[in-house]
Design an enzyme around this catalytic site. Structure first.
Site, short mmCIF file in Angstrom:
data_model
loop_
_atom_site.label_atom_id
_atom_site.label_comp_id
_atom_site.label_asym_id
_atom_site.label_seq_id
_atom_site.Cartn_x
_atom_site.Cartn_y
_atom_site.Cartn_z
N ASN A 1 0.88 -1.17 0.00
CA ASN A 1 0.00 0.00 0.00
C ASN A 1 0.91 1.22 0.00
O ASN A 1 1.45 1.61 1.04
CB ASN A 1 -0.88 -0.05 1.25
CG ASN A 1 -1.83 1.13 1.33
OD1 ASN A 1 -1.78 2.04 0.50
ND2 ASN A 1 -2.68 1.12 2.34
N ARG B 1 -2.46 -2.07 -3.56
CA ARG B 1 -3.67 -1.29 -3.36
C ARG B 1 -3.60 -0.06 -4.26
O ARG B 1 -2.62 0.70 -4.20
CB ARG B 1 -3.77 -0.83 -1.91
CG ARG B 1 -4.95 0.06 -1.68
CD ARG B 1 -4.93 0.68 -0.31
NE ARG B 1 -6.07 1.57 -0.20
CZ ARG B 1 -6.06 2.69 0.49
NH1 ARG B 1 -4.98 3.05 1.15
NH2 ARG B 1 -7.13 3.43 0.56
N HIS C 1 -12.70 2.85 0.07
CA HIS C 1 -12.72 1.75 1.07
C HIS C 1 -13.43 0.51 0.53
O HIS C 1 -13.94 -0.30 1.29
CB HIS C 1 -13.49 2.16 2.36
CG HIS C 1 -12.87 3.25 3.16
ND1 HIS C 1 -13.63 4.25 3.73
CD2 HIS C 1 -11.60 3.50 3.51
CE1 HIS C 1 -12.83 5.08 4.40
NE2 HIS C 1 -11.59 4.65 4.28
N ARG D 1 -11.55 15.23 8.08
CA ARG D 1 -12.29 15.65 6.88
C ARG D 1 -13.72 16.05 7.26
O ARG D 1 -14.34 15.40 8.10
CB ARG D 1 -12.37 14.52 5.85
CG ARG D 1 -11.03 14.15 5.26
CD ARG D 1 -11.24 13.18 4.08
NE ARG D 1 -10.00 12.49 3.80
CZ ARG D 1 -9.88 11.17 3.76
NH1 ARG D 1 -10.92 10.39 3.96
NH2 ARG D 1 -8.71 10.63 3.50
N GLU E 1 -8.12 -5.44 5.08
CA GLU E 1 -7.96 -5.10 3.67
C GLU E 1 -6.78 -5.84 3.05
O GLU E 1 -6.83 -6.26 1.90
CB GLU E 1 -7.78 -3.57 3.54
CG GLU E 1 -9.09 -2.85 3.78
CD GLU E 1 -8.94 -1.37 4.07
OE1 GLU E 1 -8.48 -1.04 5.19
OE2 GLU E 1 -9.27 -0.55 3.22
#
Ligand code: ADP
Length: 399
Positions: free
Chosen positions: A7, A91, A180, A241, A385
């Protein structure tokens, strides 16, 4: 068969080496501050302590070569040679409309990922640097791209279009993509498996509540809506965020404060969310929980506003699917924050569900946390993940 999961961000690289036959994580680690002074590599072989090394990594290729050295190190390594890495799963953040599933990486795929870069200028180029570095150092190892957006590609037009001139979709592909996806797909499937049901018979709402957070509506195994949009800024209130706001706020504050569009984007991405709402206390839910417990009103307001937004999205997605059978919490907050789960669930009794305070009193385990006989089940399913990327890699390159 061993799969290296990568990743790669603009200045960091997270990795895991997974034995895909028994799904054992052989080693994992993180390279930080790539291309910046003060680089650090943290490496952790299975069952042993973390090894932290201060080492400058001027390029991502240097970072990948350090990872490969660590994995094959005579003392702390977990494999004897690079020949024991059978595949690499990468990823990739944005697959645009081109990728609705994972693919084996070749030159054509790399060009297509580059073409999606305007949609994720901070992420896709960094992801590709990781791909290219691995190709350089392991030219004969098959590689797979797993996209954050792919699972959401089944959304219908009415869910992915915005109410703005259609020409912006036609010209620039401005639409909802969602992120996601690897987590939402994994958790939705595990929810059905855990309940002993066929996902094709279920309506599931997945709440991925981490530092970044999103909700998805998974109807009969397919994503029909999700809260993140063109970028990961839309939807829930997150660590830093903003999530949904009135778009006119951007021009209003920019004018008052004399900020440019990109400065406003920084405010909305980095200084907002529960960090901004709490007047700067923290983006971390543990800190906010402690502050709220000791009577800090701003922290309490941030947590209340956060939970309210999640509950509103759950209500919206129950409507989108005309019903819901299971609501699943995952990621850092979803898996570990007992009081956030209670706060959110208190809004959901109208759906015919009630949280079981005793069952909910745990962290990081797969469990049903609603009371017996609840019409809608509440669950916690820890996301994974990396394992999902490893499985998808094996599925594409074969054993
Ligand atoms: P990321 O989006 O960075 O992958 P994570 O899924 O790791 O984020 O989630 C990070 C969030 O999870 C942090 O806000 C952290 O406070 C929260 N979290 C982790 N452990 C706990 C805990 N034990 N109690 C409450 N919150 C927790």
């Amino acid at each position: 068969m061993n799969v290296l999961v990568i990743n790669c961000g603009s200045s960091s690289l997270k990795y895991q080496l997974i034995n895909a036959d028994n799904e054992e994580v052989l080693a994992k680690g993180l390279c930080e501050r790539i291309g910046i002074d003060g680089g650090m590599h943290t490496y952790q072989p299975k069952g042993a302590d973390k090894i932290k090394t201060d080492v400058d990594m001027p390029t991502h290729t240097k970072a990948v070569s350090l990872v490969l050295e660590a994995l094959t190190d005579a003392k702390s390594g977990v494999i004897k040679s690079l020949g024991e890495i059978d595949a690499v799963g990468h990823r990739i953040v944005h697959g645009g409309e081109k990728f609705s599933k994972s693919v084996v990486i070749d030159d054509e795929v790399i060009t297509a990922i580059e073409e999606c870069s305007s949609l994720a200028p901070l992420h896709n180029p960094a992801n590709l640097i990781g791909v290219n570095s691995c190709r350089e150092l392991m030219p004969n190892v098959p590689m797979v791209a797993v996209f954050d957006t792919a699972f959401h590609q089944t959304m219908p037009k009415k869910a992915y279009l915005y109410g703005i001139p259609y020409e912006y979709y036609r010209k620039y592909k401005v639409r909802r993509y969602g992120f996601h996806g690897t987590s939402h797909e994994y958790v939705a499937n595990r929810t059905a498996e855990f309940l002993g049901k066929d996902i094709k018979d279920m309506k599931i709402i997945v709440c991925h509540l981490g530092n970044g957070a999103s909700v998805s509506a998974v109807c009969h195994g397919k994503c029909v809506d999700t809260s993140m949009g063109l970028t990961p800024l839309e939807g829930l209130i997150m660590g830093t965020r903003s999530g949904d706001i009135d778009p006119a706020i951007i021009g209003f504050i920019a004018e008052k404060e004399g900020l440019s569009i990109s400065e406003m984007e920084t405010v909305l991405n980095k200084k907002s969310g529960v960090l901004g709402l709490s007047d700067g206390i923290s983006s971390d839910f543990r800190d906010l929980g402690q502050a709220a417990d000791s009577g800090n009103e701003a922290a309490k307001t941030a947590l209340d506003t956060y939970a309210y937004r999640v509950a509103k999205y759950i209500g919206a997605y129950a409507a989108a699917m005309n019903g819901v059978d299971a609501i699943t919490f995952t990621a850092g907050v979803g898996e570990n924050n007992i009081s956030a789960r209670v706060q959110i669930s208190e809004y959901l009794t109208y759906l015919g569900t009630q949280i079981d305070i005793q069952k909910n009193d745990m962290r990081g385990e797969e469990a049903v946390i609603s009371k017996d006989g609840s019409k809608v089940q509440l669950l916690v399913i820890p996301t994974d993940e990396e394992m999902s990327i490893a499985r998808q890699t094996v599925a594409l390159v074969g054993r």
